[in-house]
Design a protein around this motif. Structure first.
Motif, mmCIF file in Angstrom:
data_model
loop_
_atom_site.group_PDB
_atom_site.id
_atom_site.type_symbol
_atom_site.label_atom_id
_atom_site.label_comp_id
_atom_site.label_asym_id
_atom_site.label_seq_id
_atom_site.Cartn_x
_atom_site.Cartn_y
_atom_site.Cartn_z
ATOM 1 N N LEU A 23 48.201 -18.481 24.205
ATOM 2 C CA LEU A 23 49.337 -17.566 24.275
ATOM 3 C C LEU A 23 50.402 -18.061 23.294
ATOM 4 O O LEU A 23 51.100 -19.032 23.570
ATOM 5 N N THR A 24 50.506 -17.409 22.146
ATOM 6 C CA THR A 24 51.405 -17.868 21.091
ATOM 7 C C THR A 24 52.391 -16.780 20.684
ATOM 8 O O THR A 24 52.144 -15.582 20.859
ATOM 9 N N LEU A 25 53.501 -17.197 20.077
ATOM 10 C CA LEU A 25 54.469 -16.259 19.519
ATOM 11 C C LEU A 25 53.849 -15.439 18.401
ATOM 12 O O LEU A 25 54.165 -14.257 18.238
ATOM 13 N N ASP A 26 52.969 -16.045 17.646
ATOM 14 C CA ASP A 26 52.339 -15.327 16.537
ATOM 15 C C ASP A 26 51.536 -14.136 17.041
ATOM 16 O O ASP A 26 51.666 -13.016 16.521
ATOM 17 N N ASP A 27 50.718 -14.360 18.077
ATOM 18 C CA ASP A 27 49.867 -13.289 18.594
ATOM 19 C C ASP A 27 50.635 -12.256 19.408
ATOM 20 O O ASP A 27 50.270 -11.080 19.429
ATOM 21 N N PHE A 28 51.688 -12.689 20.103
ATOM 22 C CA PHE A 28 52.357 -11.791 21.041
ATOM 23 C C PHE A 28 53.652 -11.188 20.503
ATOM 24 O O PHE A 28 54.186 -10.265 21.113
ATOM 25 N N ILE A 29 54.157 -11.681 19.381
ATOM 26 C CA ILE A 29 55.350 -11.065 18.794
ATOM 27 C C ILE A 29 55.166 -10.786 17.306
ATOM 28 O O ILE A 29 55.311 -9.649 16.851
ATOM 29 N N ASP A 30 54.839 -11.817 16.523
ATOM 30 C CA ASP A 30 54.849 -11.647 15.066
ATOM 31 C C ASP A 30 53.804 -10.656 14.576
ATOM 32 O O ASP A 30 54.114 -9.761 13.774
ATOM 33 N N LYS A 31 52.580 -10.788 15.032
ATOM 34 C CA LYS A 31 51.534 -9.869 14.583
ATOM 35 C C LYS A 31 51.776 -8.442 15.073
ATOM 36 O O LYS A 31 51.630 -7.489 14.295
ATOM 37 N N PRO A 32 52.157 -8.240 16.345
ATOM 38 C CA PRO A 32 52.472 -6.866 16.765
ATOM 39 C C PRO A 32 53.619 -6.244 15.971
ATOM 40 O O PRO A 32 53.553 -5.072 15.593
ATOM 41 N N LEU A 33 54.679 -7.019 15.697
ATOM 42 C CA LEU A 33 55.793 -6.461 14.928
ATOM 43 C C LEU A 33 55.373 -6.134 13.503
ATOM 44 O O LEU A 33 55.796 -5.121 12.936
ATOM 45 N N ALA A 34 54.522 -6.975 12.915
ATOM 46 C CA ALA A 34 54.030 -6.687 11.562
ATOM 47 C C ALA A 34 53.231 -5.390 11.551
ATOM 48 O O ALA A 34 53.351 -4.578 10.618
ATOM 49 N N LEU A 35 52.409 -5.180 12.567
ATOM 50 C CA LEU A 35 51.642 -3.941 12.649
ATOM 51 C C LEU A 35 52.565 -2.738 12.827
ATOM 52 O O LEU A 35 52.383 -1.695 12.185
ATOM 53 N N LEU A 36 53.582 -2.876 13.670
ATOM 54 C CA LEU A 36 54.486 -1.760 13.928
ATOM 55 C C LEU A 36 55.309 -1.395 12.699
ATOM 56 O O LEU A 36 55.722 -0.235 12.551
ATOM 57 N N ARG A 37 55.541 -2.339 11.804
ATOM 58 C CA ARG A 37 56.280 -2.024 10.574
ATOM 59 C C ARG A 37 55.544 -0.988 9.728
ATOM 60 O O ARG A 37 56.170 -0.170 9.042
ATOM 61 N N SER A 38 54.231 -1.025 9.769
ATOM 62 C CA SER A 38 53.453 -0.058 8.998
ATOM 63 C C SER A 38 53.063 1.166 9.828
ATOM 64 O O SER A 38 52.410 2.074 9.313
ATOM 65 N N TRP A 39 53.482 1.196 11.073
ATOM 66 C CA TRP A 39 53.039 2.248 11.984
ATOM 67 C C TRP A 39 54.174 3.162 12.425
ATOM 68 O O TRP A 39 53.996 4.366 12.577
ATOM 69 N N LEU A 40 55.358 2.596 12.623
ATOM 70 C CA LEU A 40 56.480 3.375 13.129
ATOM 71 C C LEU A 40 56.975 4.387 12.101
ATOM 72 O O LEU A 40 57.010 4.100 10.901
ATOM 73 N N PRO A 41 57.425 5.549 12.544
ATOM 74 C CA PRO A 41 58.016 6.521 11.610
ATOM 75 C C PRO A 41 59.331 5.989 11.044
ATOM 76 O O PRO A 41 60.043 5.220 11.694
ATOM 77 N N ASP A 42 59.640 6.393 9.832
ATOM 78 C CA ASP A 42 60.859 5.914 9.154
ATOM 79 C C ASP A 42 62.108 6.189 9.979
ATOM 80 O O ASP A 42 63.061 5.395 9.955
ATOM 81 N N SER A 43 62.114 7.294 10.721
ATOM 82 C CA SER A 43 63.312 7.700 11.450
ATOM 83 C C SER A 43 63.704 6.719 12.549
ATOM 84 O O SER A 43 64.850 6.716 12.990
ATOM 85 N N ILE A 44 62.777 5.895 12.973
ATOM 86 C CA ILE A 44 63.053 4.991 14.092
ATOM 87 C C ILE A 44 63.024 3.525 13.679
ATOM 88 O O ILE A 44 63.446 2.642 14.435
ATOM 89 N N GLN A 45 62.524 3.221 12.484
ATOM 90 C CA GLN A 45 62.311 1.829 12.082
ATOM 91 C C GLN A 45 63.583 0.986 12.129
ATOM 92 O O GLN A 45 63.596 -0.105 12.697
ATOM 93 N N LYS A 46 64.647 1.468 11.525
ATOM 94 C CA LYS A 46 65.861 0.656 11.417
ATOM 95 C C LYS A 46 66.401 0.280 12.781
ATOM 96 O O LYS A 46 66.705 -0.889 13.059
ATOM 97 N N ALA A 47 66.510 1.270 13.670
ATOM 98 C CA ALA A 47 67.063 1.004 14.996
ATOM 99 C C ALA A 47 66.144 0.097 15.809
ATOM 100 O O ALA A 47 66.606 -0.809 16.516
ATOM 101 N N PHE A 48 64.834 0.331 15.702
ATOM 102 C CA PHE A 48 63.890 -0.465 16.482
ATOM 103 C C PHE A 48 63.898 -1.925 16.041
ATOM 104 O O PHE A 48 64.022 -2.839 16.864
ATOM 105 N N PHE A 49 63.781 -2.174 14.747
ATOM 106 C CA PHE A 49 63.666 -3.564 14.292
ATOM 107 C C PHE A 49 64.991 -4.307 14.354
ATOM 108 O O PHE A 49 65.003 -5.541 14.432
ATOM 109 N N ALA A 50 66.114 -3.581 14.363
ATOM 110 C CA ALA A 50 67.399 -4.250 14.534
ATOM 111 C C ALA A 50 67.446 -4.993 15.860
ATOM 112 O O ALA A 50 67.927 -6.139 15.928
#
Length: 322
Positions: A145-172
């Motif tokens: 159970l690591t930060l890489d698997d449970f936060i970093d990799k999911p966030l990296a995937l979501l950067r290429s998946w989320l619509p532009d309209s929500i990206q800024k607010a979500f990643f902030a």
């Protein structure tokens, strides 16, 4: 196995796989509530009910699955009430063509009552025993159970998946949560865990029956505790004392890990979003989670992460001192 999905797992394929190991279904295969794998209940020609789990291709190696099975066997030997895979022709991990599967006895029971302190204490005892066995040796193939698997990799995937309209607010807000978790979560004592010990993975029939070690991994003991807590803070304090009183009949619980409960909750939230995005091309996910790619869903997640950031900055749960 070139496919990461179940496009080839037809009903005929399922029956052929079972028959290849001498198991003949006398009823249809009833799909159970599972998305990562495909899990079915059926009545066999010996008039017994079984559950068959077909493993998602390429997700876990044979070595990782067999470590799960071996851990189950060790727990059964230690009289921990867990549903373990059956040995068929001397094997627990079965193969037919490119399909991997395992067979289990079908277990009945009612839902575990998370607000029933007597039930919670009994679950605590068995988790203490589970961790006592889990601490005896490490997993060597299964993940940690690591930060890489449970936060970093999911966030990296979501950067290429989320619509532009929500990206800024979500990643902030997501990046603030990530930074807070990274500053707090520094586990040192890692043991073999159930890994996904939420109430849905516990049945009750004259006592608890633990299900599904599919997410078993190395991690801190508190990972198998915090998902049992619910309600207001005072309720959770009582539940925590109850489960740990039972737990410590078999194993010492490291109280310093309680400060990571909100970290683990945040990690689970972000991992869940990434998991849905990763599996979205699987039609079963689109049917089961049609709200996932909606604007409303992501707006709700932004609010949930803001609340979680506040929880991360509050005083952690601790045992009540009498």
């Amino acid at each position: 196995m070139a496919q990461f999905n179940f496009s080839n797992l037809t009903p005929d394929c399922q029956l052929d796989a079972l028959e290849s190991v001498g198991v003949y279904a006398q009823s249809g295969l009833l799909a159970l509530n599972s998305y990562e794998n495909r899990v079915y209940q059926f009545l066999a020609d010996d008039n017994k009910r079984y559950v068959v789990k077909f493993y998602r291709p390429e997700r876990l190696s044979d070595a990782q699955i067999l470590e799960d099975h071996r851990f189950c066997e060790q727990l059964v030997e230690a009289e921990v009430p867990i549903v373990a895979p059956l040995k068929i022709q001397g094997q627990t991990l079965l193969h037919w063509q490119d399909v991997r599967f395992a067979l289990f006895n079908s277990v009945g029971g009612r839902s575990f009552e998370v607000d029933n302190l007597a039930q919670l204490a009994q679950v605590g005892r068995y988790l203490g025993r589970l961790h006592q066995i889990g601490a005896q040796e490490p997993f060597r193939a299964r993940p940690t159970l690591t930060l890489d698997d449970f936060i970093d990799k999911p966030l990296a995937l979501l950067r290429s998946w989320l619509p532009d309209s929500i990206q800024k607010a979500f990643f902030a807000i997501a990046e603030q949560v990530r930074d807070e978790v990274c500053a707090q979560y520094r586990p040192t004592e890692l043991i073999r865990l159930h890994g996904d010990c939420h109430p849905g993975n516990i049945l009750w029939l004259d006592g608890p029956k633990l299900l599904d070690l599919d997410d078993a991994r190395m991690g801190p003991a508190v990972q198998d505790i915090w998902m049992l807590l619910n309600g207001e803070r005072q309720d959770q304090l009582i539940q925590l004392d109850t489960v740990l009183d039972g737990y410590e009949e078999f194993a010492h619980f490291p109280d310093q890990e309680l400060k990571w409960i909100e970290c683990l909750r945040a990690m689970r939230m972000i991992h869940y979003m990434g998991w849905l995005a990763k599996r979205w091309e699987d039609g079963a996910f689109q049917r089961a989670f049609p709200w996932f790619n909606s604007q409303q869903y992501w707006e709700n997640q932004i609010l949930a992460l803001k609340e979680q950031l506040s929880a991360l900055r509050e005083a952690p749960l601790s045992r009540v001192l009498y």
